[in-house]
Design a protein around this motif. Structure first.
Motif, PDB file in Angstrom:
ATOM      1  N   GLY D 227     -46.044  33.661  39.013  1.00 36.92           N
ATOM      2  CA  GLY D 227     -46.043  33.683  38.143  1.00 36.92           C
ATOM      3  C   GLY D 227     -47.409  34.721  37.059  1.00 36.92           C
ATOM      4  N   GLY D 228     -48.187  33.900  37.402  1.00 39.28           N
ATOM      5  CA  GLY D 228     -49.886  34.020  37.373  1.00 39.28           C
ATOM      6  C   GLY D 228     -49.958  34.392  35.938  1.00 39.28           C
ATOM      7  N   ASN D 286     -39.553  13.719  24.712  1.00 43.09           N
ATOM      8  CA  ASN D 286     -39.735  13.916  26.183  1.00 43.09           C
ATOM      9  C   ASN D 286     -41.221  14.478  26.878  1.00 43.09           C
ATOM     10  N   GLU D 287     -40.824  13.792  28.193  1.00 43.07           N
ATOM     11  CA  GLU D 287     -42.497  13.277  29.072  1.00 43.07           C
ATOM     12  C   GLU D 287     -42.578  13.947  29.752  1.00 43.07           C
ATOM     13  N   GLY D 288     -41.703  14.870  30.525  1.00 47.83           N
ATOM     14  CA  GLY D 288     -41.328  14.788  32.225  1.00 47.83           C
ATOM     15  C   GLY D 288     -41.064  16.633  31.627  1.00 47.83           C
ATOM     16  N   CYS D 289     -41.405  17.035  30.842  1.00 44.68           N
ATOM     17  CA  CYS D 289     -40.355  18.169  31.309  1.00 44.68           C
ATOM     18  C   CYS D 289     -41.672  19.345  30.105  1.00 44.68           C
ATOM     19  N   LEU D 290     -41.697  21.091  30.703  1.00 44.84           N
ATOM     20  CA  LEU D 290     -41.913  21.902  30.186  1.00 44.84           C
ATOM     21  C   LEU D 290     -41.516  22.387  29.280  1.00 44.84           C
ATOM     22  N   VAL D 291     -41.498  23.707  28.207  1.00 46.97           N
ATOM     23  CA  VAL D 291     -41.428  24.999  28.010  1.00 46.97           C
ATOM     24  C   VAL D 291     -41.971  26.341  28.209  1.00 46.97           C
ATOM     25  N   ALA D 292     -41.809  27.054  28.899  1.00 41.95           N
ATOM     26  CA  ALA D 292     -42.614  28.067  29.429  1.00 41.95           C
ATOM     27  C   ALA D 292     -41.991  29.054  28.678  1.00 41.95           C
ATOM     28  N   PHE D 293     -42.920  29.891  27.665  1.00 39.81           N
ATOM     29  CA  PHE D 293     -42.767  31.299  27.482  1.00 39.81           C
ATOM     30  C   PHE D 293     -43.868  32.817  29.133  1.00 39.81           C
ATOM     31  N   VAL D 294     -42.491  32.757  29.092  1.00 35.41           N
ATOM     32  CA  VAL D 294     -42.681  34.064  30.789  1.00 35.41           C
ATOM     33  C   VAL D 294     -42.365  35.277  31.059  1.00 35.41           C
ATOM     34  N   ALA D 295     -43.806  36.276  31.087  1.00 29.77           N
ATOM     35  CA  ALA D 295     -42.413  37.676  31.270  1.00 29.77           C
ATOM     36  C   ALA D 295     -41.436  38.100  31.469  1.00 29.77           C
ATOM     37  N   PRO D 296     -40.923  38.461  30.948  1.00 29.58           N
ATOM     38  CA  PRO D 296     -39.553  39.240  31.699  1.00 29.58           C
ATOM     39  C   PRO D 296     -39.650  39.738  32.726  1.00 29.58           C
ATOM     40  N   ASP D 297     -40.042  40.224  33.414  1.00 25.12           N
ATOM     41  CA  ASP D 297     -40.258  40.509  34.924  1.00 25.12           C
ATOM     42  C   ASP D 297     -40.463  39.622  35.996  1.00 25.12           C
ATOM     43  N   ARG D 298     -41.446  38.551  34.592  1.00 27.74           N
ATOM     44  CA  ARG D 298     -41.699  37.390  36.278  1.00 27.74           C
ATOM     45  C   ARG D 298     -40.593  36.097  36.216  1.00 27.74           C
ATOM     46  N   GLU D 300     -37.895  35.065  36.889  1.00 24.10           N
ATOM     47  CA  GLU D 300     -37.138  34.810  37.591  1.00 24.10           C
ATOM     48  C   GLU D 300     -37.395  33.891  38.700  1.00 24.10           C
ATOM     49  N   ARG D 301     -38.878  34.752  39.506  1.00 22.65           N
ATOM     50  CA  ARG D 301     -39.943  34.021  40.170  1.00 22.65           C
ATOM     51  C   ARG D 301     -40.329  32.768  39.828  1.00 22.65           C
ATOM     52  N   VAL D 302     -40.446  33.119  38.691  1.00 25.49           N
ATOM     53  CA  VAL D 302     -41.327  31.245  38.301  1.00 25.49           C
ATOM     54  C   VAL D 302     -40.008  30.536  37.497  1.00 25.49           C
ATOM     55  N   LEU D 303     -39.400  30.711  37.416  1.00 26.55           N
ATOM     56  CA  LEU D 303     -37.624  29.760  37.472  1.00 26.55           C
ATOM     57  C   LEU D 303     -37.503  29.374  38.996  1.00 26.55           C
ATOM     58  N   ALA D 304     -37.432  30.152  39.678  1.00 33.00           N
ATOM     59  CA  ALA D 304     -37.595  30.047  41.768  1.00 33.00           C
ATOM     60  C   ALA D 304     -38.593  28.803  41.941  1.00 33.00           C
ATOM     61  N   ALA D 305     -39.831  29.145  41.930  1.00 33.76           N
ATOM     62  CA  ALA D 305     -40.739  28.745  41.952  1.00 33.76           C
ATOM     63  C   ALA D 305     -40.713  26.837  41.182  1.00 33.76           C
TER      64      ALA D 305
END
Ligand code: SF4
Ligand code: SF4
Ligand SMILES: [Mg+2]
Ligand SMILES: [Mg+2]
Ligand SMILES: [Mg+2]
Ligand SMILES: [Mg+2]
Ligand SMILES: [Mg+2]
Ligand SMILES: [Mg+2]
Ligand SMILES: [Mg+2]
Ligand SMILES: [Mg+2]
Ligand SMILES: [Mg+2]
Ligand SMILES: [Mg+2]
Lengths: 371, 85, 353, 353, 371, 85
Positions: D227-228, D286-298, D300-305
């Motif tokens: 995602g950069g 929780n101690e093993g998950c994270l919430v990420a805020f990602v620009a919409p165009d990336r 899906e790529r981040v989710l796949a990664a």
């Protein structure tokens, strides 16, 4: 600090040592009776400065060392009772009983506290009416008046939740025992200055007369000890055997009669066991019948105690001066201040601990020179 | 055993009937029981053990001991013909 | 843990307590060393480095050499003459960084607070930490705050961690002392430990004393300027006192150390309290002085640089590193004899009787 | 502190308790924010920065950008299904660093130990921390060990601090979320909090659950690769749960956030325990998950990664950042309505009756 | 989870809403009695999905909200007594008394613990014979059997150190009081499903007959509530007033007779004060004379309590449905969940807290659309 | 009030005379007092409130409700001529 610093003056120490070298013509073995004196000697390395033939033998005057194992085991059994608030002077907390020690009991949840004075224990009893406060009353004649006052105070305040576990020892009978021990090497005594401040010094007259042994009432600072040694060696060299008072600034002939009176009220003389040494007739104090209610040993039935002394430990011989710690096979190996097998390795006044923390690895008599 | 330290009595009082006092040990002050030295006065030096004043320091005797030692020093110096360290 | 059955089911532990943590394990002396060396480091395994235990770890990364140090503060009382747990936590970590010749870049503060703790006290502690950080010129960049139930902590604990950047020209290490080094002490001994002890229940006394807590990084900076790579080892003699500091360096450097008892600067009230309680001043904690091991040819220059700073005003030379009896510290006593200066074994207990 | 007279001399406090720390001040919710914002930060003064409260602070120094994070661990019980306080302390700090896209360079561990604590338990904790550090590829470079008296701590507290080095190409910050961002969650919710809660006296239940404690830095590395700079914000929803994490980001970023209730992945036993105790799963730690805020165009790529890594296997999109109602988080409920998803106010108490 | 998930199906919810839109021709005001129902309605935003004219009024069925201030103050006075181990359900800990709350008392050193069940409190009493365990027994008919069993159990175990501070309320008299309140706007009730699971539903027959008000026994899941609303609106539209049972999977006509029997043994019906509402005749339970020994209020004399309700708080009107929280001047400003002035701001079942945490800033009737 | 959750009784026993049982709530198990449902058998569903089973879940009634709702759904779908979401 006034009345301390003056007696640490290294130049005057050099004077005394020089004088001692002038007086001593033969080897002599002196015993300092009191653990406080042992402490100064070892911490300041005084014995290593003495002329080659003058040897200090450390005496039994460390209450931490001579408190019977059975008393310690009883103390721990009482401290482990729910509702007990157990109090003691600091160094007693480290002394190993048959199974554990008071610090370990505290770590397991018992309420064990260090007090500076037995009066602090009385104050705790006053502040914690729901707890029973026990004070481990050890010590020599110096401490007995304080412990006596604690009982008088508790009685005066009507405190039903305070008691003493008593293991009080008396110095003159112990000195007699030392002299009677087979293989006794002691030729003169430095008597314990603060014991004499309370008791006076006439009580040593019979001992001196009977054993023809010089007794010099001595203080606790380097100059006191060096002067006491000088006075004792001088007596020995001159073939005298008297009671002399080096510590005249603090010790009067008759001692502190008010303190003696309080001790007589609260305690009575009894036979007493000395750890490692055995029972010495008339060498201890127990609570007088009138104050039996303050006797923790009577109040708390702790059942049968299985007392187990470590076989390796030669503390008895060390305490009576017939052996030195480095004669002990456990010294410095199985037995260290971290893992004491016997009481003399615990208190910094204890002979074994004093040797260990001064880094002594062999008996001084085997050595030619100061390390 | 019997750790006893000299200090100067600064004040005395009665605490619930008990004769107490404050003793100064060169910048450290502690409450001490004076019952065994009922005649002690502020300004005098006592030896304190486990919270009790057990004896008074005799200033004259203290001085005498030191004087003797110093005299010895001079005697030794005279003997040796040099000043001691 | 539940309230313990002290005899754990009637079966007393034979011999010495080895199964439970004792208060003495935290004293900074022999027992502390044993716990760290025999339990904590082996358990970490390869995750721990294998060098000596230092006041701060040097982290090598791209860029300048960095130092990291962490310390937990559990002092009781929280407020004492001369300071409080807040400024202490800042100074302690700034100082541990300084002992590696690192100047503080950033601090973290974590609080563990007991339920019921007065907010006003928390504010005072935090303000004191903030003032100390500002005075030391280091930002508090992050922190953490946890609250535990009543009785699960003793009021407040503070853990500070510092990131520092090493000064060029000096790399002091506990393993760096060399025979011949002069042993310098930057200030008087025992002020902090005795100040805190004076408040202890059952020992209570009044003393004309204040903790010496203060930051030492500027002193170290001046020492580095004056001494450069002649600065072989630095240690702040905190818990366990001077005895632990010099023994640790004797051990890590494999040298013998000789200390002059009469050279030790001990304020009168500290002396008096030690006499009263039968303590050895060399075992008493300090929070505002350091011991330095300096090559002999630069020792005077470093000492002069120390004395030129207020926190080094009382700096003195207290001893010399020897090439005999490695790992041992000897004290030359006032009357001219010698004895081993050993570390405190366990808990510091008053020797009253 | 002494045992309190609860009425402080018979004078009851009018109104709400404001003078003492409450357990709820440590819950990670509103009260925690209040304590930090109204007491701790103002007290630090200029020593504290003025940015948002981040999982880790970025330290700018010569060389690469560094991150620092500290956390105190006070979990009770110390050992729980799936982990213990030792590995938790390592993971927690590795994760806080990772939330700033920093890979761990070095860790510090400070222990506060209660007198009487079993040495064997300490060994287990330290070994677990060591194993976790090795598995995460980070050395424990320094530490500290303090022992407090019996009753002055609850067995053991661990404070971990981490130094990290930021990855190039991403600079996630709590203030970085932007309208349109996809909100991604890397794993299922509530495992840690419910596992620990199941042991609580008076609530005790058995659950087919284990804590999710694990390191997330490699997941973040994969996300940065995918995602950069589209990775705007990252947060691990620990204390205070998902609700605190997203509310904090809504506040720091000045955006509104909409979460889809039906998208939240909640394991059956977590659901069941929340029903039983009347808890909101969004408030559970929780101690093993994270919430990420990602620009919409990336996104899906981040989710796949994320899904390509074991710790991101259950990653899902749970919401969207909106440009309305800044600072507010809305939940789209299962039946299609909307409500505010607020932070926990104080202590998490079971709503049983 | 079986029997839960099925009743949350959004498609079936849509079906019910569609049906409701078909049935409702006029505005109606319905009260859900139980706080658990309020919780679902607000957490799921159900009321915001209803056809414009159908309004839900939140009822008094939150025991946290209706427990009298005097009882809370008494609870805190008892909790503050040395030796007390005070136990309660979780949400009660936050409720403000006149001066403080139980969480703050705990922070000041009182032993206040959350239990899941009153039986856990009995267990604590068993494990802590040296402490007196008090359980704050609040609740409606659903909880009364559990509290009754705790008393029976403690009596059976012979526990002298256990007692209840009772503040039990009964639903039918409260519904009557709502209908009798001046300005009552309630046209139909969703009766509390779990109360009926214990008590059965015949006790509503007199109310229906007297006030001609539809009563639908309703469950707690979204589909339950929507179906209950649909049934009630259908009755209203059709001019019927009957007791209907939406929650037939859990509620039988006669209820749980074993539970009723236990309640009858341990408690007796009495007049009861409702916080903010006032005393309602025969609307509470107190311990029967036979179990007076378990009555904490009788055991502990806490002296005179100075009860001080906040003047701003209009909780009474909110509880009886004559006002909504947004009518209150303190709502969202002086009074928030962090700083509740009244009980309805405390529990997430409380009407004011439910409004607040759902982010409601104005009365829904003032709004045209879902926010 | 009256938070009640359905769960399946897995075992029953007497604890010191009290009829108790373990109830499974989809992966969470809790000890529950069954005194008020003395005839309950393992496998049956009960509603649990503050540690007590207060009523049994009637499987047939539960099914009936849902069937009615689903039927309504079909009816609505039929009315509207389209499948519901
Ligand atoms: S060294 Fe240890 S074992 Fe040997 S005599 Fe001394 S105390 Fe006893
Ligand atoms: S908002 Fe607060 S003050 Fe107003 S009625 Fe509700 S609880 Fe009372
Ligand atoms: Mg250091
Ligand atoms: Mg450090
Ligand atoms: Mg440090
Ligand atoms: Mg944190
Ligand atoms: Mg405490
Ligand atoms: Mg985080
Ligand atoms: Mg952190
Ligand atoms: Mg964290
Ligand atoms: Mg440290
Ligand atoms: Mg504890």
């Amino acid at each position: 600090m006034r009345y301390l610093d003056e007696y640490r003056d290294p130049r005057l120490a050099a004077v005394l040592l020089e004088r001692l070298r002038g007086v001593a013509t033969r080897p002599w073995r002196l015993m300092e009776v009191c653990g406080g004196q042992t402490h100064t000697i070892v911490r300041q390395g005084i014995d290593e400065l003495l002329p080659a033939g003058i040897r200090m033998i450390h005496g039994p005057g460390c209450p931490v060392c001579v408190t019977p194992l059975e008393t310690l085991d009883r103390a721990m059994a009482i401290a482990a009772r729910p509702g007990t608030l157990f109090t003691s002077f600091g160094d007693m907390l480290r002394v190993p009983g048959s199974h554990t020690d008071l610090l370990a009991l505290r770590a397991r949840g018992c309420d064990v506290r260090v007090v500076y004075s037995p009066m602090d224990a009385v104050e705790l009893a006053r502040r914690h009416p729901d707890r029973h406060v026990v004070f481990l009353a050890v010590g020599f004649e110096t401490t007995a008046p304080a412990n006596a006052m604690a009982v008088l105070r508790a009685a005066g305040l009507g405190l039903a939740n305070f008691s003493l576990l008593v293991s009080h020892v008396l110095v003159p009978p112990a000195m007699t025992a030392v002299l009677d021990a087979p293989g006794c090497r002691v030729q003169a005594f430095l008597a314990a200055g603060h014991v004499c401040a309370v008791m006076g010094w006439t009580q040593y007259l019979p001992l001196v007369a009977r054993y023809r042994v010089p007794v010099v009432v001595t203080g606790f600072e380097p100059l006191d000890l060096l002067e006491g040694i000088l006075m004792a060696v001088t007596q020995l060299e001159q073939g005298r055997a008297e009671v002399e008072n080096q510590y005249a600034r603090a010790v009067r002939r008759e001692g502190n009669t008010a303190a003696q009176e309080a001790v007589r009220r609260v305690f009575r003389v009894a036979d007493q066991a000395w750890r490692g040494v055995g029972t010495i007739a008339g060498s201890g104090l127990v609570l007088a019948e009138e104050y039996a209610a303050f006797d923790a040993a009577r109040r708390f039935d702790v059942g049968r105690l299985v007392v187990r002394e470590r076989a390796e430990c030669i503390a008895g011989a060390v305490l009576t001066g017939t052996k030195v710690p480095t004669d002990c096979g456990a010294y410095g190996t199985a037995c260290t201040p971290r893992t004491p097998l016997g009481a003399p390795m615990v208190s910094s006044e204890g002979t074994c601990a004093a040797y260990y923390s001064a880094g002594r690895s062999a008996a001084p008599e085997d050595e030619g020179a100061v390390p | 055993m019997c750790l006893g330290i000299p200090g100067r009595v600064t004040t005395t009082d009665r605490d619930d009937g008990l004769l107490m006092g404050t003793v100064d040990f060169g910048g450290v002050r502690k409450r001490v029981c004076l019952e065994y030295l009922p005649d002690v006065r502020p300004g005098e030096y006592v030896i304190v053990h486990v919270g009790f004043a057990i004896t008074m320091v005799d200033a004259a005797e203290a001085e005498r001991t030191l004087r003797v030692l110093r005299a010895m020093g001079d005697a030794v110096a005279a003997e040796l013909g040099e000043r001691l360290p | 843990m539940n309230a313990a059955d002290p005899t754990d089911g009637g079966c007393p532990v034979p011999g010495r307590e080895r199964s439970r943590v004792l208060l003495g394990h935290g004293s900074g002396g022999r027992l502390s060393a044993e716990l760290i060396g025999e339990v904590l480091l082996p358990a970490l395994g390869a995750a721990a480095g294998d060098g000596p235990l230092e006041d701060a770890a040097v982290v090598t990364s791209a860029g300048p050499a960095l130092a990291l140090s962490t310390d937990a503060y559990v002092v009781s009382p929280l407020f004492f003459a001369g300071g409080d747990i807040g400024c202490l936590a800042v100074h302690g970590t700034v100082n541990d960084l300084a002992m590696r010749a690192a100047m503080p870049l950033a601090l973290c503060l974590a609080y563990v607070i007991e339920e019921g703790f007065p907010i006003e006290d928390l504010r005072r502690v935090a303000a004191s930490a903030g003032a100390a950080a500002r005075a030391a010129g280091v930002p508090v960049v992050t922190g953490d705050t946890k609250v535990v139930g009543r009785g699960a902590a003793d009021g407040l604990f503070v853990v500070s961690t510092g990131l520092g950047r090493r000064l060029d020209g000096a790399a002091p290490s506990a393993a760096g002392a060399a025979p011949g080094d002069a042993v310098l002490l930057s200030g008087t001994l025992g002020n902090h430990g005795i100040t805190v002890l004076s408040t202890r229940e059952g020992l209570g006394f009044e003393a004309d004393l204040r903790s010496d807590t203060r930051p030492l990084h500027r002193l170290v900076e001046a020492m580095v300027t004056a001494g450069g790579d002649a600065l072989h080892a630095l240690r702040d003699p905190t818990r366990g006192g001077l005895a632990s500091a010099v023994n640790e360096i004797a051990g890590a450097s494999g040298v013998g150390i000789e200390i002059e008892e009469t050279a030790l600067p001990v304020p009168g009230p500290v002396r008096a309290a030690c006499e009263l309680l039968g303590l050895d001043v060399a075992h008493v904690a300090n929070e505002g002085c350091l011991v330095a091991f300096v090559a002999p040819d630069r020792a005077e220059r470093v000492l002069a640089a120390m004395r030129a700073r207020p926190e080094g005003r009382d700096a003195v030379r207290i001893g010399t590193v020897r090439d005999r009896e490695p790992g041992t510290v000897w004290l030359r006593t006032a009357v001219g004899s010698r004895r081993v200066l050993d570390m405190l074994v366990g808990e510091q207990l008053p020797r009253i009787c």
